[in-house]
Write an enzyme that holds these catalytic residues in place. Structure first.
Site, PDB file in Angstrom:
ATOM      1  CG  HIS A 149       6.379 -10.599   5.022  1.00  0.00           C
ATOM      2  ND1 HIS A 149       7.134  -9.657   5.060  1.00  0.00           N
ATOM      3  CD2 HIS A 149       5.532 -10.233   6.470  1.00  0.00           C
ATOM      4  CE1 HIS A 149       7.575  -8.809   5.932  1.00  0.00           C
ATOM      5  NE2 HIS A 149       6.827  -9.299   7.582  1.00  0.00           N
ATOM      6  CG  HIS A 150       5.284  -6.184  -0.189  1.00  0.00           C
ATOM      7  ND1 HIS A 150       6.394  -6.557  -1.301  1.00  0.00           N
ATOM      8  CD2 HIS A 150       4.517  -5.133  -0.207  1.00  0.00           C
ATOM      9  CE1 HIS A 150       6.075  -5.965  -2.370  1.00  0.00           C
ATOM     10  NE2 HIS A 150       5.085  -5.895  -2.153  1.00  0.00           N
ATOM     11  CB  ALA A 151      10.076  -9.958   3.265  1.00  0.00           C
ATOM     12  CG  ASN A 209      10.593  -7.333  -2.209  1.00  0.00           C
ATOM     13  OD1 ASN A 209       9.052  -7.074  -2.756  1.00  0.00           O
ATOM     14  ND2 ASN A 209      10.302  -8.207  -1.124  1.00  0.00           N
TER      15      ASN A 209
END
Length: 487
Positions: free
Chosen positions: A143-145, A328
């Site tokens: 997941h990008h989180a 991120n």
């Protein structure tokens, strides 16, 4: 490899990561990164499980799940899953059909489309065996989180080794301990976080009042026009960043769905660098120029020409202080890129200047405060507002530096490493990942928008041939030219 233990893991999401997590109420806005490592042979199952088990002990994020705070007072926390089960996250499968890369990508597509179990850590690994010539593929879904593209390369190093059969292995480190928090403790923790945030804002504001504000006041007196111009520029920049864009610029790629189609392009790294240098541009400029050229061709071949497309491109904002943070560290720039320029040199130069301007947008420093505001809105409202900013995007491009040396996993040598970034409402996402002497470009398209994906890939290939020709040595008249091999 244990580079993952050099990263810093915050116990709480940033506001921008929390917003990315929240807006997945709309499934079209899911932020899933999928990577496919093609191996020259199938890795040993026990060694692979041990390698991944070790990784989850070194990188705590791989054993953590997301837990919301009461009434969303503060961003969600990352907490160790007390019921962590490695067997849930590591799967094994056999390739279908003839075991080609195309067959494997067809298997991977539904894996990438499925949402994560939000009660568990946000990653999955699937080993696909039975590929042609005895090869295998290790598919990693994250997941990008958890992290951005640059950070995900560092995280991925836990799966890889520098030798096919390294000598000996150290004992497994102890797993991270699960933290048990009552609702009362969660309330106190969330309130304390918000108090620390307020104090931090006050300190920064005080420093501004004590120094920068006085300087600014002097500038207002000595040069009021310039001061007003800078303020107006910042306001305009924030307005551009937050402006709704519900309709794509492409008159052709207008459909949207929850499906994906994966393809792959391979380009010689040194040839791409040489072409970029010849145009006075960067490797990323060459990548975007080839993308724009391919999309120009595709629109023309489909009989629906386009003048420009709206592109989203993550801009890395990592600094020396935040380089080792796992979260991120990017801001999404959205801007229109022109189509139709036939000369690849002028195309690279035009895009070089355009991208430089985007990197200098004053609004880039306001992304986190804007995310903090949006995150505090009701979920349906923040999802609708953020979705209005994303669903009018035609394409996403991302350039991620990879490993310049051979890497292995549990006895299998990595031949190709391909990354597929999320669509999050766009028609297509092209993610460039370098490995050894090649650029691997993962082409992720929404089949409702790109109805002839093979035609698009062929157009992108032809556009890359044009860009690479810029750096090719001049040939003497009459000397036959050999066509570049198709990959």
């Amino acid at each position: 490899m244990t580079e993952g233990d050099e990263l810093v893991y915050d116990s709480r999401m940033s506001d921008s990561d929390a917003l990315m997590w929240t807006i997945e109420k709309d499934a079209m806005l899911r932020s899933t990164i999928t990577a496919v490592a093609v191996l020259d042979r199938a890795p040993d199952h026990d060694r692979l499980r041990t390698l991944l088990d070790r990784g989850t002990r070194i990188v705590p994020r791989l054993r953590q799940r997301v837990r919301a705070n009461p009434l969303s007072i503060a961003p969600p926390r990352w907490e160790v899953d007390p019921s962590f089960d490695l067997d849930y996250h590591v799967r094994f499968a056999r390739a279908t059909g003839d075991g080609t890369l195309r067959d494997v990508l067809d298997m991977v597509q539904p894996i990438a489309m499925a949402g994560f179990d939000r009660a568990r850590p946000l990653w999955e690994a699937t080993l696909v065996e039975g590929m042609e010539d005895g090869r295998a593929a290790l598919v990693m879904k994250v997941h990008h989180a958890i992290t951005d593209g640059v950070g995900s390369v560092k995280l991925a190093l836990i799966m890889f080794e520098l030798e096919r059969d390294p000598d000996g292995h150290a004992d497994l480190p102890p797993p991270p301990e699960a933290e048990v928090m009552s609702q009362v403790v969660r309330w106190v923790d969330a309130l304390a976080h918000e108090q620390r945030r307020a104090l931090g804002i006050a300190r920064r504001s005080g420093a501004t009042v004590g120094g920068a504000t006085a300087r600014t006041a002097g500038q207002v007196v000595t040069d009021p026009a310039a001061t007003a111009s800078r303020a107006a520029e910042t306001v305009a920049s924030v307005a551009r960043l937050a402006a709704p864009a519900t309709a794509p610029l492409s008159p052709l790629m207008t459909g949207r769905s929850l499906s994906v189609r994966f393809d792959h392009l391979s380009v010689p790294l040194e040839a791409a660098k040489t072409a970029a240098r010849a145009a006075g541009a960067t490797l990323n400029d060459a990548f975007v120029a080839a993308t724009a050229g391919g999309l120009t061709r595709y629109h023309l071949e489909m009989g629906v020409p386009a003048d420009e497309l709206r592109m989203s491109m993550p801009i890395n904002v990592r600094t020396a202080e935040t380089e080792d943070h796992a979260g991120n560290q990017f801001v999404p720039a959205r801007f229109a890129i022109p189509l139709g320029e036939a000369d690849p040199v002028r195309r690279m130069q035009t895009l070089h200047q355009l991208i430089l301007e985007q990197r200098g947008e004053p609004a880039l420093g306001f992304v986190e405060p804007m995310a903090a505001v949006l995150r505090r809105l009701p979920t349906s409202v923040s999802t609708s507002l953020f979705g209005s900013m994303l669903k009018g995007v035609d394409l996403v491009t991302s350039n991620v530096p990879g490993a310049p040396i051979p890497i292995y996993t549990a006895g299998g040598r990595v031949e190709h490493l391909i990354a597929y970034g999320p669509l999050t409402g766009a028609a297509l996402n092209l993610t460039l990942l370098s490995y050894l002497d090649e650029l691997h470009i993962g082409v992720n398209v929404d089949p409702a928008a790109v109805t002839e994906p093979e035609r698009l890939v062929a157009a992108l290939r032809d556009a890359w041939d044009e860009v690479l020709a810029v750096g090719a040595p001049r040939r003497s008249p009459g000397r036959p030219r050999r066509a570049a091999p198709r990959r």
